[in-house]
Design a protein around this motif. Structure first.
Motif, PDB file in Angstrom:
ATOM      1  N   SER A   8       0.816  -1.205   0.000  1.00  0.00           N
ATOM      2  CA  SER A   8       0.000   0.000   0.000  1.00  0.00           C
ATOM      3  C   SER A   8       0.855   1.262   0.000  1.00  0.00           C
ATOM      4  O   SER A   8       0.552   2.229  -0.714  1.00  0.00           O
ATOM      5  N   LEU A   9       1.941   1.257   0.775  1.00  0.00           N
ATOM      6  CA  LEU A   9       2.837   2.418   0.791  1.00  0.00           C
ATOM      7  C   LEU A   9       3.541   2.586  -0.549  1.00  0.00           C
ATOM      8  O   LEU A   9       3.718   3.710  -1.039  1.00  0.00           O
ATOM      9  N   SER A  10       3.945   1.465  -1.143  1.00  0.00           N
ATOM     10  CA  SER A  10       4.593   1.533  -2.447  1.00  0.00           C
ATOM     11  C   SER A  10       3.632   2.055  -3.514  1.00  0.00           C
ATOM     12  O   SER A  10       3.997   2.897  -4.335  1.00  0.00           O
ATOM     13  N   MET A  11       2.388   1.576  -3.485  1.00  0.00           N
ATOM     14  CA  MET A  11       1.394   2.045  -4.437  1.00  0.00           C
ATOM     15  C   MET A  11       1.132   3.534  -4.259  1.00  0.00           C
ATOM     16  O   MET A  11       1.068   4.299  -5.223  1.00  0.00           O
ATOM     17  N   GLY A  12       0.953   3.947  -3.013  1.00  0.00           N
ATOM     18  CA  GLY A  12       0.672   5.351  -2.742  1.00  0.00           C
ATOM     19  C   GLY A  12       1.823   6.257  -3.151  1.00  0.00           C
ATOM     20  O   GLY A  12       1.623   7.288  -3.810  1.00  0.00           O
ATOM     21  N   ALA A  13       3.051   5.872  -2.778  1.00  0.00           N
ATOM     22  CA  ALA A  13       4.215   6.681  -3.120  1.00  0.00           C
ATOM     23  C   ALA A  13       4.434   6.726  -4.627  1.00  0.00           C
ATOM     24  O   ALA A  13       4.739   7.779  -5.204  1.00  0.00           O
ATOM     25  N   GLY A  14       4.288   5.570  -5.270  1.00  0.00           N
ATOM     26  CA  GLY A  14       4.480   5.522  -6.717  1.00  0.00           C
ATOM     27  C   GLY A  14       3.468   6.372  -7.454  1.00  0.00           C
ATOM     28  O   GLY A  14       3.805   7.080  -8.413  1.00  0.00           O
ATOM     29  N   GLU A  15       2.219   6.318  -7.008  1.00  0.00           N
ATOM     30  CA  GLU A  15       1.173   7.119  -7.657  1.00  0.00           C
ATOM     31  C   GLU A  15       1.412   8.607  -7.412  1.00  0.00           C
ATOM     32  O   GLU A  15       1.197   9.435  -8.301  1.00  0.00           O
ATOM     33  N   PHE A  16       1.866   8.956  -6.207  1.00  0.00           N
ATOM     34  CA  PHE A  16       2.145  10.358  -5.905  1.00  0.00           C
ATOM     35  C   PHE A  16       3.245  10.899  -6.809  1.00  0.00           C
ATOM     36  O   PHE A  16       3.128  11.988  -7.382  1.00  0.00           O
ATOM     37  N   VAL A  17       4.330  10.137  -6.944  1.00  0.00           N
ATOM     38  CA  VAL A  17       5.439  10.575  -7.794  1.00  0.00           C
ATOM     39  C   VAL A  17       5.000  10.676  -9.252  1.00  0.00           C
ATOM     40  O   VAL A  17       5.297  11.654  -9.949  1.00  0.00           O
ATOM     41  N   SER A  18       4.266   9.670  -9.723  1.00  0.00           N
ATOM     42  CA  SER A  18       3.833   9.654 -11.114  1.00  0.00           C
ATOM     43  C   SER A  18       2.912  10.825 -11.449  1.00  0.00           C
ATOM     44  O   SER A  18       3.113  11.534 -12.438  1.00  0.00           O
ATOM     45  N   VAL A  19       1.902  11.037 -10.604  1.00  0.00           N
ATOM     46  CA  VAL A  19       0.943  12.107 -10.869  1.00  0.00           C
ATOM     47  C   VAL A  19       1.580  13.474 -10.655  1.00  0.00           C
ATOM     48  O   VAL A  19       1.258  14.432 -11.369  1.00  0.00           O
ATOM     49  N   SER A  20       2.485  13.584  -9.694  1.00  0.00           N
ATOM     50  CA  SER A  20       3.189  14.865  -9.492  1.00  0.00           C
ATOM     51  C   SER A  20       4.006  15.224 -10.731  1.00  0.00           C
ATOM     52  O   SER A  20       4.030  16.388 -11.159  1.00  0.00           O
ATOM     53  N   THR A  21       4.687  14.243 -11.306  1.00  0.00           N
ATOM     54  CA  THR A  21       5.468  14.483 -12.513  1.00  0.00           C
ATOM     55  C   THR A  21       4.564  14.898 -13.666  1.00  0.00           C
ATOM     56  O   THR A  21       4.870  15.847 -14.412  1.00  0.00           O
ATOM     57  N   GLN A  22       3.434  14.200 -13.797  1.00  0.00           N
ATOM     58  CA  GLN A  22       2.471  14.559 -14.847  1.00  0.00           C
ATOM     59  C   GLN A  22       1.946  15.977 -14.637  1.00  0.00           C
ATOM     60  O   GLN A  22       1.850  16.766 -15.581  1.00  0.00           O
TER      61      GLN A  22
END
Length: 242
Positions: free
Chosen positions: A70-84
């Protein structure tokens, strides 16, 4: 409904609301996140169950997998969407500068885009002028960049949705493995996981307007294969440990 030329056209009941489309995308992402939580955690606890019958070991492994996933999913999504979002904001800032510096050139560019879409030159210019007068940045951003300035993705929302959906999905195999008696826990977990995969496959297919049966079949076969492989690995590792 009426088109730009005043002609009434049929409304086929198709969803054209951008906010609705955005909500459906988030819902689809949530279903897929829950599906990930179900499959990855099920594979983990079933694999451990192949090696040991210790409820404490199963609970520890399941909780570790839930938190890590869950932490990996949340962190990964945060980084991905922030970059977008950063990329979209940079593109919008450039578009604002171009509109301020060369408005006529931008109008010609927008007119050309509508001509390429099939409008005649006079109508294309009229549409470009009217849209620019109403919301210059919005018109150019959506047409040239495919970006709605009012609908930029929120990285915190994305991270929270991914974290929550994965956690909800992961709880099913975890509770199925640690709550029942040792003699039936594996069967209950497998049955519950397969039922959840059927539901996730059906919902994701319906949200994407895709055929339900192939989506459900892929989901169930993939999940069953994951559990089978990890369980076999657990048995082999457990035997080696003894």
């Amino acid at each position: 409904m009426t088109n730009a030329g005043g002609t009434t056209v049929a409304d086929h009941g198709e969803p054209h609301d951008d906010a609705l489309g955005s909500r459906l995308n988030w819902l689809r992402a949530g279903v897929l996140g829950a599906n990930d939580g179900v499959v990855s955690t099920a594979g983990l606890v079933v694999g451990v169950a192949g090696a040991t019958s210790s409820a404490q070991a199963l609970l520890t492994a399941g909780l570790a997998g839930l938190l890590a996933g869950s932490l990996s999913m949340g962190a990964g999504e945060f980084v991905s969407v922030s970059t977008q979002r950063d990329s979209e904001q940079a593109a919008l800032a450039l578009e604002r500068r171009e509109l301020d510096a060369t408005p006529e050139a931008e109008l010609l560019e927008l007119t050309g885009i509508y001509q390429d879409k099939g409008l005649d030159p006079v109508l294309a210019r009229q549409v470009a002028i009217q849209l620019t007068a109403h919301d210059a940045l919005g018109a150019h951003a959506e047409t040239e960049l495919g970006i709605d300035p009012d609908q930029l993705a929120n990285p915190w929302h994305a991270a929270g949705a991914s974290f929550l959906s994965f956690t909800v999905g992961a709880l099913l195999p975890l509770l199925g493995m640690v709550l029942p008696a040792a003699s039936v826990r594996l069967y209950i977990t497998v049955a519950a996981v397969l039922a959840a995969l059927v539901l996730c496959g059906k919902v994701s297919a319906q949200l994407g307007h895709a055929p339900v049966r192939p989506a459900v079949l892929r989901n169930v076969v993939g999940g069953a294969l994951a559990m089978g492989v990890t369980y076999l690995a657990g048995i082999l590792l457990g035997a080696t440990g003894h």
